[in-house]
Design a protein around this motif. Sequence first.
Motif, PDB file in Angstrom:
ATOM      1  N   LEU A  68       0.849  -1.370   0.049  1.00  0.00           N
ATOM      2  CA  LEU A  68      -0.087   0.083   0.078  1.00  0.00           C
ATOM      3  C   LEU A  68       0.931   1.185   0.126  1.00  0.00           C
ATOM      4  CD1 LEU A  68      -2.530  -1.103   3.037  1.00  0.00           C
ATOM      5  CD2 LEU A  68      -2.741  -1.441   0.503  1.00  0.00           C
ATOM      6  N   TYR A  69       1.007   2.074  -1.056  1.00  0.00           N
ATOM      7  CA  TYR A  69       1.522   3.182  -1.161  1.00  0.00           C
ATOM      8  C   TYR A  69       0.774   4.619  -1.180  1.00  0.00           C
ATOM      9  CZ  TYR A  69       5.150  -0.346  -2.685  1.00  0.00           C
ATOM     10  OH  TYR A  69       5.904  -1.209  -2.973  1.00  0.00           O
ATOM     11  N   ARG A  70       1.053   5.265  -0.344  1.00  0.00           N
ATOM     12  CA  ARG A  70       0.328   6.552  -0.338  1.00  0.00           C
ATOM     13  C   ARG A  70       0.831   7.469  -1.461  1.00  0.00           C
ATOM     14  NH1 ARG A  70       0.815  11.792   1.372  1.00  0.00           N
ATOM     15  NH2 ARG A  70      -1.113  12.776   1.930  1.00  0.00           N
ATOM     16  N   TYR A  71      -0.299   7.938  -2.449  1.00  0.00           N
ATOM     17  CA  TYR A  71       0.035   8.808  -3.712  1.00  0.00           C
ATOM     18  C   TYR A  71       0.507  10.051  -3.255  1.00  0.00           C
ATOM     19  CZ  TYR A  71      -0.222   9.568  -8.716  1.00  0.00           C
ATOM     20  OH  TYR A  71       0.154   9.710  -9.997  1.00  0.00           O
ATOM     21  N   PRO A  72       1.570  10.458  -3.766  1.00  0.00           N
ATOM     22  CA  PRO A  72       2.216  11.892  -3.422  1.00  0.00           C
ATOM     23  C   PRO A  72       0.985  12.985  -3.712  1.00  0.00           C
ATOM     24  CG  PRO A  72       3.682  10.520  -4.751  1.00  0.00           C
ATOM     25  CD  PRO A  72       2.584   9.759  -4.686  1.00  0.00           C
ATOM     26  N   ASN A  73       0.960  13.802  -2.886  1.00  0.00           N
ATOM     27  CA  ASN A  73       0.405  15.161  -2.994  1.00  0.00           C
ATOM     28  C   ASN A  73      -1.111  14.970  -3.286  1.00  0.00           C
ATOM     29  OD1 ASN A  73       2.855  16.633  -2.409  1.00  0.00           O
ATOM     30  ND2 ASN A  73       3.584  16.154  -4.610  1.00  0.00           N
ATOM     31  N   VAL A  74      -1.571  13.802  -2.863  1.00  0.00           N
ATOM     32  CA  VAL A  74      -3.067  13.645  -3.452  1.00  0.00           C
ATOM     33  C   VAL A  74      -3.813  12.961  -2.172  1.00  0.00           C
ATOM     34  CG1 VAL A  74      -4.933  12.454  -4.814  1.00  0.00           C
ATOM     35  CG2 VAL A  74      -2.740  13.266  -5.890  1.00  0.00           C
ATOM     36  N   GLU A  75      -4.569  13.777  -1.364  1.00  0.00           N
ATOM     37  CA  GLU A  75      -5.248  13.346  -0.109  1.00  0.00           C
ATOM     38  C   GLU A  75      -5.905  12.107  -0.468  1.00  0.00           C
ATOM     39  OE1 GLU A  75      -5.727  13.318   3.841  1.00  0.00           O
ATOM     40  OE2 GLU A  75      -4.347  14.758   2.727  1.00  0.00           O
ATOM     41  N   GLY A  76      -5.770  11.166   0.505  1.00  0.00           N
ATOM     42  CA  GLY A  76      -6.709  10.028   0.391  1.00  0.00           C
ATOM     43  C   GLY A  76      -6.545   9.006  -0.714  1.00  0.00           C
ATOM     44  N   LEU A  77      -5.436   8.895  -1.691  1.00  0.00           N
ATOM     45  CA  LEU A  77      -5.235   8.255  -2.697  1.00  0.00           C
ATOM     46  C   LEU A  77      -4.037   7.152  -2.321  1.00  0.00           C
ATOM     47  CD1 LEU A  77      -6.231   7.507  -5.468  1.00  0.00           C
ATOM     48  CD2 LEU A  77      -4.703   9.072  -6.436  1.00  0.00           C
ATOM     49  N   TYR A  78      -4.475   6.021  -2.667  1.00  0.00           N
ATOM     50  CA  TYR A  78      -3.363   5.055  -2.651  1.00  0.00           C
ATOM     51  C   TYR A  78      -3.036   3.987  -3.867  1.00  0.00           C
ATOM     52  CZ  TYR A  78      -2.609   5.723   2.383  1.00  0.00           C
ATOM     53  OH  TYR A  78      -2.161   6.154   3.662  1.00  0.00           O
ATOM     54  N   TYR A 100      -5.812   1.591  -7.884  1.00  0.00           N
ATOM     55  CA  TYR A 100      -5.795   2.760  -6.983  1.00  0.00           C
ATOM     56  C   TYR A 100      -7.135   2.976  -6.113  1.00  0.00           C
ATOM     57  CZ  TYR A 100      -1.897   4.410  -9.535  1.00  0.00           C
ATOM     58  OH  TYR A 100      -0.313   4.421 -10.087  1.00  0.00           O
ATOM     59  N   TRP A 101      -6.935   3.021  -4.826  1.00  0.00           N
ATOM     60  CA  TRP A 101      -8.184   3.435  -3.942  1.00  0.00           C
ATOM     61  C   TRP A 101      -8.109   4.828  -3.510  1.00  0.00           C
ATOM     62  CZ3 TRP A 101     -11.251  -0.732  -1.588  1.00  0.00           C
ATOM     63  CH2 TRP A 101     -10.979  -1.836  -2.110  1.00  0.00           C
ATOM     64  N   ARG A 102      -9.229   5.168  -3.518  1.00  0.00           N
ATOM     65  CA  ARG A 102      -9.532   6.644  -2.850  1.00  0.00           C
ATOM     66  C   ARG A 102     -10.518   6.505  -1.832  1.00  0.00           C
ATOM     67  NH1 ARG A 102     -11.966   9.522  -7.706  1.00  0.00           N
ATOM     68  NH2 ARG A 102     -13.976   8.654  -7.036  1.00  0.00           N
ATOM     69  N   LYS A 103     -10.270   7.259  -0.720  1.00  0.00           N
ATOM     70  CA  LYS A 103     -11.032   7.612   0.469  1.00  0.00           C
ATOM     71  C   LYS A 103     -11.921   9.032   0.047  1.00  0.00           C
ATOM     72  CE  LYS A 103     -11.454   6.906   5.322  1.00  0.00           C
ATOM     73  NZ  LYS A 103     -10.683   6.754   6.561  1.00  0.00           N
ATOM     74  N   LYS A 104     -13.380   8.821  -0.067  1.00  0.00           N
ATOM     75  CA  LYS A 104     -13.949   9.806  -0.227  1.00  0.00           C
ATOM     76  C   LYS A 104     -15.171   9.781   0.518  1.00  0.00           C
ATOM     77  CE  LYS A 104     -16.350  12.424  -4.068  1.00  0.00           C
ATOM     78  NZ  LYS A 104     -16.531  12.506  -5.390  1.00  0.00           N
ATOM     79  N   ASP A 105     -15.574  10.484   1.236  1.00  0.00           N
ATOM     80  CA  ASP A 105     -16.719  10.569   2.265  1.00  0.00           C
ATOM     81  C   ASP A 105     -16.727   9.479   3.243  1.00  0.00           C
ATOM     82  OD1 ASP A 105     -17.888  12.933   0.981  1.00  0.00           O
ATOM     83  OD2 ASP A 105     -18.894  11.582  -0.741  1.00  0.00           O
ATOM     84  N   GLY A 106     -15.578   9.120   3.641  1.00  0.00           N
ATOM     85  CA  GLY A 106     -15.384   8.023   4.439  1.00  0.00           C
ATOM     86  C   GLY A 106     -15.389   6.717   4.152  1.00  0.00           C
ATOM     87  N   GLN A 107     -15.474   6.517   2.647  1.00  0.00           N
ATOM     88  CA  GLN A 107     -15.450   5.251   2.037  1.00  0.00           C
ATOM     89  C   GLN A 107     -14.361   5.223   1.168  1.00  0.00           C
ATOM     90  OE1 GLN A 107     -17.849   2.813   2.760  1.00  0.00           O
ATOM     91  NE2 GLN A 107     -18.654   4.273   4.436  1.00  0.00           N
ATOM     92  N   TRP A 108     -13.709   3.779   1.160  1.00  0.00           N
ATOM     93  CA  TRP A 108     -12.809   3.567   0.349  1.00  0.00           C
ATOM     94  C   TRP A 108     -13.195   2.839  -0.920  1.00  0.00           C
ATOM     95  CZ3 TRP A 108      -8.206   4.948   0.610  1.00  0.00           C
ATOM     96  CH2 TRP A 108      -7.547   5.284   1.914  1.00  0.00           C
ATOM     97  N   GLN A 109     -12.968   3.133  -2.117  1.00  0.00           N
ATOM     98  CA  GLN A 109     -13.539   2.952  -3.379  1.00  0.00           C
ATOM     99  C   GLN A 109     -12.256   2.784  -4.492  1.00  0.00           C
ATOM    100  OE1 GLN A 109     -16.529   5.928  -4.600  1.00  0.00           O
ATOM    101  NE2 GLN A 109     -17.960   4.258  -3.997  1.00  0.00           N
ATOM    102  N   ILE A 110     -12.413   2.022  -5.332  1.00  0.00           N
ATOM    103  CA  ILE A 110     -11.526   1.678  -6.421  1.00  0.00           C
ATOM    104  C   ILE A 110     -11.877   2.437  -7.360  1.00  0.00           C
ATOM    105  CG2 ILE A 110     -10.372  -0.254  -7.934  1.00  0.00           C
ATOM    106  CD1 ILE A 110     -11.490  -2.286  -5.676  1.00  0.00           C
ATOM    107  N   VAL A 111     -10.761   3.384  -8.009  1.00  0.00           N
ATOM    108  CA  VAL A 111     -10.980   4.194  -9.131  1.00  0.00           C
ATOM    109  C   VAL A 111     -10.187   3.647 -10.319  1.00  0.00           C
ATOM    110  CG1 VAL A 111     -11.110   6.285  -7.882  1.00  0.00           C
ATOM    111  CG2 VAL A 111      -9.054   5.801  -8.216  1.00  0.00           C
ATOM    112  N   TYR A 112      -9.075   2.692  -9.972  1.00  0.00           N
ATOM    113  CA  TYR A 112      -8.400   2.073 -11.338  1.00  0.00           C
ATOM    114  C   TYR A 112      -7.807   0.730 -10.986  1.00  0.00           C
ATOM    115  CZ  TYR A 112      -5.315   1.489 -15.210  1.00  0.00           C
ATOM    116  OH  TYR A 112      -4.580   1.050 -16.164  1.00  0.00           O
TER     117      TYR A 112
END
Length: 116
Positions: A68-78, A100-112
């Motif tokens: 799991l790598y935190r994506y640089p300079n993008v809040e909540g993207l791994y 790529y997982w993004r946390k939005k409105d408290g929920q983790w979702q897959i974006v890619y």
Amino acid sequence: QAVERQSLSAALERWRQKWEDLDTDEYLSFYAWDFRTNKLDRNRFVEYKKLVNAGKTEVKVSLENISLYRYPNVEGLYWVTYTQRYQSNNLNDVTKKQQYWRKKDGQWQIVYEDLW
């Protein structure tokens, strides 16, 4: 950051479990509205997965070597990478995947999602 990583790890495990349970609607709920793969947008991906899962009577999914790598300079993207072992009644496969997982409105979702 450790709490966020634990939260993401738990979401990844829930996603894996829903897939293994053949709970297709819950499994697909992990994919963001703007999700894409290399070839498909979310709508086509959902159609494809529903068709594939309809032909399954049993699925076993294990994830190994998870990073799991935190994506640089993008809040909540791994960026998540892993080796996936997939077994079903009609397919056995081992692949390396990235998501790529993004946390939005408290929920983790897959974006890619794609092979890695």
